[in-house]
Design an enzyme around this catalytic site. Sequence first.
Site, PDB file in Angstrom:
ATOM      1  CG  HIS A 176      -0.362   0.370   2.541  1.00 46.68           C
ATOM      2  ND1 HIS A 176       0.025  -0.932   3.612  1.00 46.68           N
ATOM      3  CD2 HIS A 176       0.015   1.488   3.266  1.00 46.68           C
ATOM      4  CE1 HIS A 176       0.318  -0.346   4.702  1.00 46.68           C
ATOM      5  NE2 HIS A 176       0.466   1.027   4.364  1.00 46.68           N
TER       6      HIS A 176
ATOM      7  CG  ASP B 197      -0.126  -4.187   2.570  1.00 49.41           C
ATOM      8  OD1 ASP B 197      -0.011  -3.544   1.428  1.00 49.41           O
ATOM      9  OD2 ASP B 197      -0.324  -3.391   3.774  1.00 49.41           O
TER      10      ASP B 197
ATOM     11  CB  SER C  29       3.482   1.368   6.140  1.00 46.22           C
ATOM     12  OG  SER C  29       2.149   1.623   6.855  1.00 46.22           O
TER      13      SER C  29
END
Length: 404
Positions: A139, A169, A242
């Site tokens: 993402h 992901d 992230s």
Amino acid sequence: MRSSTVRLLAFIGRFAVLGLALAFVFSLISPALVERLRGAFARPAAVGTPPPAGAATNGRSRGPVSYADAVNRASPSVVNIYADKITPYRQLQPRVVLDPLTQRLLGTYSMGPLMQRRDQSLGSGVIFSADGYVLTNNHVISGADDIQVLLDDDRVAKARVVGTDAETDLAVLKIDVGNLPVIAIADGAEATVGDVVLAIGNPVGIGKTVTMGIVSGTGRQLRLSSYEDFIQTDAAINAGNSGGALVNALGELIGINTAMYPRTPTRDGRGSVTPGAEGIGFAIPVATARAVLDQIVRNGVVVRGWFGVDYADIPVANGETVARRGVVVANVYPDGPAARAGLRAGDLLLKLDGKDILDQADLRNREAALAPGSTVRLEGMRGTRPLDLSLALAQRPTPGSTGT
């Protein structure tokens, strides 16, 4: 004779009082001098005597144990990622004709011409190899037209996408620069609840940041993707973390930071409210991350086995105190492996190759680890009758995967 003894004792007493008074005055005027004198006349410790509790052994005179060595080991391998994306948009603009009839029919504003703006996504990544493979979250770079990687030594490198895996992901990038610091990976030992961990990344774009916590839980499922086995931690994870590193107290990688529980209540389209929480972050275990990276580098995509079935956990009946093992077949895809083997919706699956099935997450992960083309044995129940059949796996479709 007795009077001379009394005079001697009185002299010694006055001398002792004077000495104590002088020591008190010196302690007020110069505490450092008193400490030096105390150290000079202190008796040396016997050989082999352990230091007192709390004594520093790494050269630090006071304070808690430091994780500076772990940070210095891991931090150079964590990079900042800047992913730029061109987004088309239209801007509202007032209509030129504003007579009342036109306003009632068409409204006061109209959509302007199609325009473009450049959006930037911030994230982090981890260098896995000296030849430039960097792992991050899908993402972070999804839809990006240009990806730049900022290294710990302030070098900037343009990155290309080797491949992505929406199911976990994760994304693999490649940068072509030399002298890269490679992350040390924890060997074999899985994360255990209570382990001290450090999260390293670039939260909200303020620069590389380290936060500390513990492993709060393992094997967490958030229903964000098909394959989940998250490490839960209370180390602060924010937007921009992230793709960054979750390391142990030795500076060895144990996970890739990927999500945080919402800090404010959220409401879905059906009116259900999810309460907010603090100190709940999630990381992908390093074993999963490394397996995805190896497959993407080797194949361009992640190859997984597939039964062609959707599962549901067995609901706990009233009065039961222990969750039931196994899964219920919720849906069978037409012309898939399960349909060809004769599996039906509503079948109860209890064992895969003779080993108990715990729940749908357990079965899905074991299914994915099998090679397409291999044959497995499924045991369970169809209504009140035993079910026993063989199934030849296919390769699972990879929605959202890309590669170059």
